[in-house]
Design an enzyme around this catalytic site. Structure first.
Site, PDB file in Angstrom:
ATOM      1  N   GLY A   1       0.820  -1.211   0.000  1.00  0.00           N
ATOM      2  CA  GLY A   1       0.000   0.000   0.000  1.00  0.00           C
ATOM      3  C   GLY A   1       0.847   1.250   0.000  1.00  0.00           C
ATOM      4  N   ALA A   2       0.246   2.389   0.422  1.00  0.00           N
ATOM      5  CA  ALA A   2       0.910   3.697   0.377  1.00  0.00           C
ATOM      6  C   ALA A   2       1.501   3.897  -1.025  1.00  0.00           C
ATOM      7  CB  ALA A   2       1.968   3.813   1.470  1.00  0.00           C
TER       8      ALA A   2
ATOM      9  N   HIS B   1       4.797   2.359  -7.902  1.00  0.00           N
ATOM     10  CA  HIS B   1       3.844   1.239  -7.944  1.00  0.00           C
ATOM     11  C   HIS B   1       2.979   1.345  -9.201  1.00  0.00           C
ATOM     12  CE1 HIS B   1       4.381   1.732  -3.443  1.00  0.00           C
ATOM     13  NE2 HIS B   1       4.670   0.451  -3.598  1.00  0.00           N
TER      14      HIS B   1
ATOM     15  N   GLY C   1       9.612  -3.690  -8.250  1.00  0.00           N
ATOM     16  CA  GLY C   1      10.442  -2.529  -8.563  1.00  0.00           C
ATOM     17  C   GLY C   1      11.908  -2.810  -8.272  1.00  0.00           C
TER      18      GLY C   1
END
Ligand code: PAF
Length: 282
Positions: free
Chosen positions: A31-32, A37, A147
């Protein structure tokens, strides 16, 4: 876009997609979400008929409980972003759903998981392997996207996939940076304005070291990065190592490998915020 909170619901949604002959891409996240992302999700949407994004802050990979407590949560904004870029389902399980019983599995891929982050965050990669393997078993994706900012994490996950004999493609995606060079990270949200200003020195000296490489030894290049970043008030290098890009073993000479990457972790500011970054030399 669907939101699945249980593995059962997730599997039902996936079964329907597979019946339509769709391939499945998985983007695991905590999340965040930020543009880094989003770039993974966009690539998955482009390459697969169906994209699952998991949003789960995995407790087993935090060796520092304060770090876990401070980890940012932005579920509503995350869902709005994911919907706008075409994700098909967000998998947002509870801790109980993912760990109905304590996970006692041990993963070990030395030196890949024992150096750098492995040395400074004992148990971290074991926790990453626990949750990522559970996600792979639940989703059974054709491709999974990670990533390259977490360069070591990608190497460890590749080792795990090989070890477990899983049939999926690991797709590493390039680091997304702010205009001034700072690597995007959920932790950047924890920086004060002042800390944000000095954090740019991390990427600045990594990029400058690439230029030095032709006229400096590996040891001199390493010292250049560490000394210059440590000279900035408010920054403190935890480690900087120049490693083989596959095994992550530490290198002494530029010619020791054809794949050479520098990986850094720096403490920034009062709290402090722990920032990581890397640069490919060849
Ligand atoms: O990179 C992350 O955000 C996490 O380590 C991952 C891969 C989602 C596992 O919790």
């Amino acid at each position: 876009m669907e939101i699945a909170k249980t593995i059962k619901k997730l599997k039902a949604v996936l079964d329907a997609a597979r019946k339509e002959g769709k391939t499945v891409g998985l983007v695991p996240t905590m999340g965040a979400l930020h543009e880094g992302h989003a770039s993974l999700v966009r690539r998955s949407v482009k390459e697969n008929g169906f994209t699952v994004v998991s949003d789960f802050v995995n407790p087993t990979q935090f060796n520092d409980k304060t770090d876990l407590k401070n980890y940012p949560h932005t579920m509503e904004a995350d869902c709005a972003l994911l919907e706008s870029i075409g994700a098909d389902v967000v998998f947002a399980p509870s801790v109980k759903e993912m760990y109905p019983e304590p996970d006692t599995r041990q993963f070990s891929y030395p030196p890949t998981d024992t150096v750098m982050e492995g040395a400074f965050r004992p148990g971290h990669f074991n926790g990453v392997c626990q949750i990522v393997s559970k996600l792979f078993y639940a989703v059974e994706p054709d491709r999974a996207y990670f990533g390259e900012k977490d360069f070591q994490q990608v190497a460890v996950i590749k080792a795990m996939v090989k070890d477990l004999g899983l049939k999926l493609e690991i797709c590493p995606c390039p680091i997304v940076r702010e205009k001034d060079g700072l690597a995007l990270s959920s932790r950047n949200a924890l920086l004060t304005d002042e800390e944000r200003k000095i954090a740019v020195n991390i990427s600045k000296y990594l990029f400058e070291s690439k230029v030095l490489m032709s006229s400096h030894s590996l040891a001199e290049t390493k010292a250049f990065v560490v000394d210059n970043i440590n000279a900035v008030e408010g920054l403190e290098v935890q480690y900087y190592d120049i490693v083989d890009g596959d095994s992550l073993r530490s290198l002494s000479e530029w010619n020791d490998s054809d794949s050479v990457v520098g990986c850094i972790t720096v403490f920034c500011g009062q709290r402090p915020v722990r920032l990581i970054d890397n640069v490919r030399y060849k």
